[in-house]
Design an enzyme around this catalytic site. Structure first.
Site, PDB file in Angstrom:
ATOM      1  N   ASP A 139     102.425  98.776  60.644  1.00 24.93           N
ATOM      2  CA  ASP A 139     101.478  99.892  60.588  1.00 24.93           C
ATOM      3  C   ASP A 139     100.701  99.836  59.276  1.00 24.93           C
ATOM      4  OD1 ASP A 139     100.161 102.220  61.269  1.00 24.93           O
ATOM      5  OD2 ASP A 139     101.956 103.429  61.528  1.00 24.93           O
ATOM      6  N   GLY A 140      99.562 100.499  59.252  1.00 29.59           N
ATOM      7  CA  GLY A 140      98.751 100.604  58.038  1.00 29.59           C
ATOM      8  C   GLY A 140      99.203 101.788  57.195  1.00 29.59           C
ATOM      9  N   ALA A 141      98.453 102.076  56.137  1.00 28.76           N
ATOM     10  CA  ALA A 141      98.782 103.223  55.280  1.00 28.76           C
ATOM     11  C   ALA A 141      97.513 103.661  54.559  1.00 28.76           C
ATOM     12  CB  ALA A 141      99.845 102.848  54.263  1.00 28.76           C
TER      13      ALA A 141
ATOM     14  N   GLY B 176      95.246 102.912  63.510  1.00 23.31           N
ATOM     15  CA  GLY B 176      94.249 102.780  62.449  1.00 23.31           C
ATOM     16  C   GLY B 176      93.598 101.410  62.509  1.00 23.31           C
TER      17      GLY B 176
ATOM     18  N   GLY C 208      94.532 108.837  59.977  1.00 24.50           N
ATOM     19  CA  GLY C 208      94.046 108.735  61.354  1.00 24.50           C
ATOM     20  C   GLY C 208      94.665 109.772  62.273  1.00 24.50           C
TER      21      GLY C 208
ATOM     22  N   THR D  96      93.643  98.815  60.400  1.00 30.08           N
ATOM     23  CA  THR D  96      94.462  97.659  60.024  1.00 30.08           C
ATOM     24  C   THR D  96      95.490  97.379  61.119  1.00 30.08           C
ATOM     25  OG1 THR D  96      94.273  98.579  57.800  1.00 30.08           O
ATOM     26  CG2 THR D  96      95.601  96.600  58.039  1.00 30.08           C
TER      27      THR D  96
ATOM     28  N   GLU E 190     103.837 108.019  64.350  1.00 28.25           N
ATOM     29  CA  GLU E 190     104.056 106.890  63.435  1.00 28.25           C
ATOM     30  C   GLU E 190     105.403 107.034  62.726  1.00 28.25           C
ATOM     31  OE1 GLU E 190      99.485 105.692  62.213  1.00 28.25           O
ATOM     32  OE2 GLU E 190     100.502 107.238  61.077  1.00 28.25           O
TER      33      GLU E 190
ATOM     34  N   LYS F   6     100.562 108.498  54.832  1.00 24.65           N
ATOM     35  CA  LYS F   6      99.967 108.116  56.106  1.00 24.65           C
ATOM     36  C   LYS F   6      99.462 109.354  56.834  1.00 24.65           C
ATOM     37  CE  LYS F   6     101.851 105.226  58.868  1.00 24.65           C
ATOM     38  NZ  LYS F   6     100.498 104.742  59.155  1.00 24.65           N
TER      39      LYS F   6
END
Ligand code: 5RP
Length: 247
Positions: free
Chosen positions: A91-93, A36, A107, A38, A113, A104
């Site tokens: 990782d992003g969220a 993603g 993406g 971020t 993930e 999540k």
């Protein structure tokens, strides 16, 4: 502030969180690389440290996109395995809720993930402040399903939970289905409010055809959230560290 300025501010907040996370990485670590925008900022920050000779790390990518990016930046990549369990995954969220439970999969990379996060000693979630929510569920919950018979899974999900469920397509309303790196389809479910993520995750997993659910319950150990004013706020739960403001 207009839309473009808001986007710029959000991007800066993501970068601030990503840089703070990259500064936590130590030489010799195996690092789970999220997916993603971020997570991309994190991989770029990590790559810059590697290129500067500050660090030697191994990356475990959570998608083909993250793998391509990491390699381009000179980060050695290894697949997830027993000997390559990450010390830290960053990782992003899509949403960060109470107790650092997450939604999540916006993406589409939720399966890898989750596998990488579950194998990691620590999962640090990085985001801008818009991702923090008092309760999960406003963001449509992504689920990975097997392509074979996906319509029956989708129908069962709608009937069992009485909320809208739709197949993610490359173009709405009738484009080809989005296919994940693992050859799965994605179904997004609009719950609105999720009061008990753990229970819901268990109920969703009972539906035959559901490969994985985009609820990350009890996996994240810390959050680093970039604020509009450029600061980052660290928070932790379980093995985490409490709360600390960084200039
Ligand atoms: C991908 C994800 C991403 O982490 C999530 O969608 C957040 O993305 P972004 O950082 O671009 O807002 O779960 O499957």
């Amino acid at each position: 502030m207009n839309e473009a300025q808001q986007q710029q501010q959000r991007q800066a907040a993501k970068r601030a969180a990503a840089n703070a996370a990259a500064n936590l990485i130590r030489s010799g670590m195996t690092v789970g690389l999220g997916t993603g925008s971020t997570a991309t900022a994190f991989v770029e920050a990590l790559g810059a440290r590697v290129a500067a000779g500050e660090l030697t790390v191994r990356g475990v990518p959570t998608s083909q996109a993250s793998e391509t990016l990491a390699r381009r930046l000179g980060i050695e990549t290894v697949p997830l395995g027993w000997e390559s369990r990450p010390d830290i995954t960053v990782d992003g969220a899509d949403e960060i809720g109470p107790g650092l439970n997450l939604i999540k999969g916006g993406g589409g990379a939720l399966v890898r993930e989750k596998l990488v996060a579950a194998a990691s000693r620590e999962l640090i979630v990085i985001a801008d402040a818009s991702k923090e929510v008092p309760r999960l569920g406003a963001f449509p919950l992504p689920m990975a399903v097997f392509p074979f018979g996906w319509e029956t899974a989708c129908r069962q999900l709608t009937e069992r939970f009485a909320v809208p469920a739709s197949l993610r397509r490359q173009r709405e309303p009738d484009g080809e289905p989005v296919i994940t790196d693992d050859g799965l389809y994605l179904i997004d479910m609009s719950f609105g409010i999720i009061d008990d993520p753990e229970r819901l995750q268990a109920q969703l997993r009972e539906i035959v055809g559901v490969a994985e659910v985009g609820l990350f319950v009890g996996l994240a150990t810390r959050a680093i959230v970039g604020q509009d004013d450029g600061r980052v706020v660290f928070s932790g739960s379980r093995r985490g560290t409490g709360s600390l403001l960084m200039p």
